[in-house]
Design a protein around this motif. Sequence first.
Motif: not given
Length: 387
Positions: A243, A245-246, A248
């Motif tokens: 993802t 988010e992962q 980042t």
Amino acid sequence: PKFPTPVIFEFLIRYHLLTPAAALERVEAATNTLELNGVASDLRRMLVLGDDQGDVTSGTPISEFKEKLTSAVTAAEKEAQLALEMVEFTLQKIRRGGIHDHIGSGFHSFEKMLYDQAQLLSVFSEAYHLTNDEAYSEAATDIIRYVSRDLQYADGGFYSAEDADSLPTPTSERPKEGAFAVWERAEIESALGDNADLFCYHFGVQPTGNVSSTNDPHGELQGKNVLYMMHLPHETARFFRKTEEQVTATVADCLRKLWEVRQIRPKPHCDDKIITSWNGLMISALAKAARFLKSPEALALAERAAHFLRANLAVGDASELLWRSFRGGAASAVSGFADDYAFLVMGLLDLFEASGDAGWLRWAADLQESMDRQFWDAEHGGYYSGP
């Protein structure tokens, strides 16, 4: 130049902001029908008389006037939007590129200059104000982090620069350009372990280095990598099936680890002169950041620097005379130049807007009067650079 000059950015942003004025000034060229003075005159008459049919003096029907003015404004708005797009495109490239110190913050071509940080902080802050793009806010905050940590004098002013050259290791005998900022692939793999592949993909790291020989005339960067954001988070996420988010979070953790590794390296020399004009630029930029990013930290830094300059680099009953620079606990014996007055006046005006403290406005007025007395060429117009 190291950067596309931020002065160009400022001009383009001003053009974007002043679209209505630009449209009115260009109306004759845009319509090739009405004289500019006639349009302005018609506009003033209609505003005063409330005429919704037309102006009897000029004979211009209101419908024709509105149509042609709308056409001019539309044309100017398109040009103004293009100006903003040019600024945004370049700022995004700067933010992602190798001139951004992704690990240690700030912007550089290995040498980090205060005036570059100041002008880019100003433009990133204004770009955020115009677009609400958080990327610009993050870039501005990144610059504030760097200058407050590495360029701030204990009593409030800002140092001039950090050098490009430094020793590659504590036992090295000769400094090299960029040694503090560049990386070998093996160093990154050792520091990051399983996350090294993702990080290297994201930042364009190559086993043999990513610096072209044409950009390395002295051969000091062979096998080295300058970090640049080769792929955006969503691209890296897609490639590694994670993802965004992962990705980042992983990248942030990797940058933190490399920051710790970099602290072991010998730091570049700091040019600890505090130059009045460059501090004026930084005060201006911090004041804009305070307004547009709603940053109390930026405002406090700007006010602290202004207080330092007044206490240490200004003389006279109204602090209306300036010294050029400060170093080693004392001001230099060199009187200020026109740019010292001009940039400090600009900084104080921006600081007044950000803080509402009229004391900064009064000091700016005193400095402007002093600048006029010392540098204004009454015969030909314009300002001399020195007394």
